[in-house]
Scaffold this active site. Sequence first.
Site, PDB file in Angstrom:
ATOM      1  N   TYR A 130    -131.566   3.474  43.800  1.00 37.36           N
ATOM      2  CA  TYR A 130    -132.921   2.677  43.159  1.00 37.36           C
ATOM      3  C   TYR A 130    -134.180   1.551  43.373  1.00 37.36           C
ATOM      4  CZ  TYR A 130    -128.754   2.658  39.656  1.00 37.36           C
ATOM      5  OH  TYR A 130    -128.134   3.016  38.515  1.00 37.36           O
ATOM      6  N   LYS A 178    -119.545   4.270  52.152  1.00 37.71           N
ATOM      7  CA  LYS A 178    -119.313   5.423  51.826  1.00 37.71           C
ATOM      8  C   LYS A 178    -120.438   6.038  53.441  1.00 37.71           C
ATOM      9  CE  LYS A 178    -118.489   9.259  50.586  1.00 37.71           C
ATOM     10  NZ  LYS A 178    -116.476   9.475  50.265  1.00 37.71           N
ATOM     11  N   ASP A 211    -114.744   5.470  47.462  1.00 40.04           N
ATOM     12  CA  ASP A 211    -113.833   6.044  46.176  1.00 40.04           C
ATOM     13  C   ASP A 211    -112.416   5.849  46.235  1.00 40.04           C
ATOM     14  OD1 ASP A 211    -114.445   7.388  48.791  1.00 40.04           O
ATOM     15  OD2 ASP A 211    -114.390   9.275  48.487  1.00 40.04           O
ATOM     16  N   ASP A 235    -123.063  -0.831  40.352  1.00 37.59           N
ATOM     17  CA  ASP A 235    -123.220  -0.369  39.522  1.00 37.59           C
ATOM     18  C   ASP A 235    -122.524   0.492  38.379  1.00 37.59           C
ATOM     19  OD1 ASP A 235    -124.887  -0.036  36.885  1.00 37.59           O
ATOM     20  OD2 ASP A 235    -126.800   1.787  37.362  1.00 37.59           O
ATOM     21  N   ASP A 239    -118.984  -1.520  35.957  1.00 33.83           N
ATOM     22  CA  ASP A 239    -118.504  -0.744  34.788  1.00 33.83           C
ATOM     23  C   ASP A 239    -117.421  -0.534  34.337  1.00 33.83           C
ATOM     24  OD1 ASP A 239    -121.406  -0.925  33.906  1.00 33.83           O
ATOM     25  OD2 ASP A 239    -121.098   1.543  32.540  1.00 33.83           O
TER      26      ASP A 239
HETATM   27 MG    MG Z   1    -125.371  -0.988  34.635  1.00 29.68          MG
END
Ligand code: MG
Length: 341
Positions: A130, A178, A211, A235, A239
Amino acid sequence: MVKHTITLIEGDGIGHEVIRAAKRVLEGMQVSGELEFEWLHAEAGWELFERSGDSIPEATLEAVRASQATLFGAATSPSKKVPGFRGAIRYMRRALDLYANVRPAKHHPVPGSRSGVDLIIVRENTEGLYVEQERSYMNGEIAIADTVITRRASQRIGEYAANFAATRDRKTLHIAHKANVLPVTQGLFLNTAREAADKVAGLTVQDIIIDNCAMQLVTRPERFDVIVTTNLFGDIISDLTAGLVGGLGIAASGNIGEQYAVFESVHGSAPDIAGRGIANPTATVLAAALMLNHIGEFAAAAKLERAVDIALEHGPRTQDLGGKASTEEFVTVILEAYKSA
Ligand code: MG
Ligand code: NAI
């Protein structure tokens, strides 16, 4: 009684509706005499950019700096590159060094919410992919994005997550990563966060590959307590965890730094339902509850959370949760529930 200065930023789309709704709830709580707020109103987002050419003006950052906490609605980001445009919330996270993004996912009495889930995702909020450093070569045939991981940011997010867990009587901290595929960047994050977290007493610290973490969040979410991870992974899995407990309409978050804090829903500006008065205000109201905790109003925060659960249980609910209530009607239900919570 202390007067709290709170900045409100509506943003775009349903951001207007949910911030006005949350303000109505907070003003209703004020009437009961336990709290007092002074409001600062500031602007940010795509609509402001279209009007003024600036999506996140200095005056807005000043308002955030001048208040004890900020409640943010949602802002639209175009999916193509627009010269001069800065994503408001992403810019604030970096410019105000709001390095920890705290996203709880807890069972609520709504359809599809999994019982036994009570976890918190702590997402590193300032770096990773980001940093938004992208470029393309060969007439767009190849595109490259940088990911930035620093020891400093990994150290402080590891320490923040571990302290957050320990002070809330949580037992386990998972570091999701990861490093098996990206040993340099993800490895730096994992090793540094672990070193920081291991210093906090009374906490079991475990690492888990992201994962596998995603899979187990679906199959056995109740085993998780606090999860710390890098920006993009956080992020995405937040969700996912919002989906475990009832969806984006009820998922709240806080962007927290040493000096400033901005609370918001996890959802975006929902252009598909904006302007119709049907957005679920719960996510923003629960973000307001996180904010009340942050400014030390623990009793009011707990009471507001109870009121939201009573309102969700006894309805009428908003459309996203299968009901017919408007945003305003659901605010009235919450305020009514607050009296008995
Ligand atoms: Mg989001
Ligand atoms: P979104 O979260 O805005 O909407 C996803 C779906 O969930 C839509 O069907 C929407 O109607 C529904 N939904 C979301 N919040 C709801 C609520 N409170 N009540 C009822 N239904 C709700 O995500 P989407 O569509 O991917 O993005 C729309 C815009 O929002 C984009 O421009 C995106 O960049 C931006 N966005 C902004 C965020 C922020 O400001 N923090 C976070 C996520 C997206």
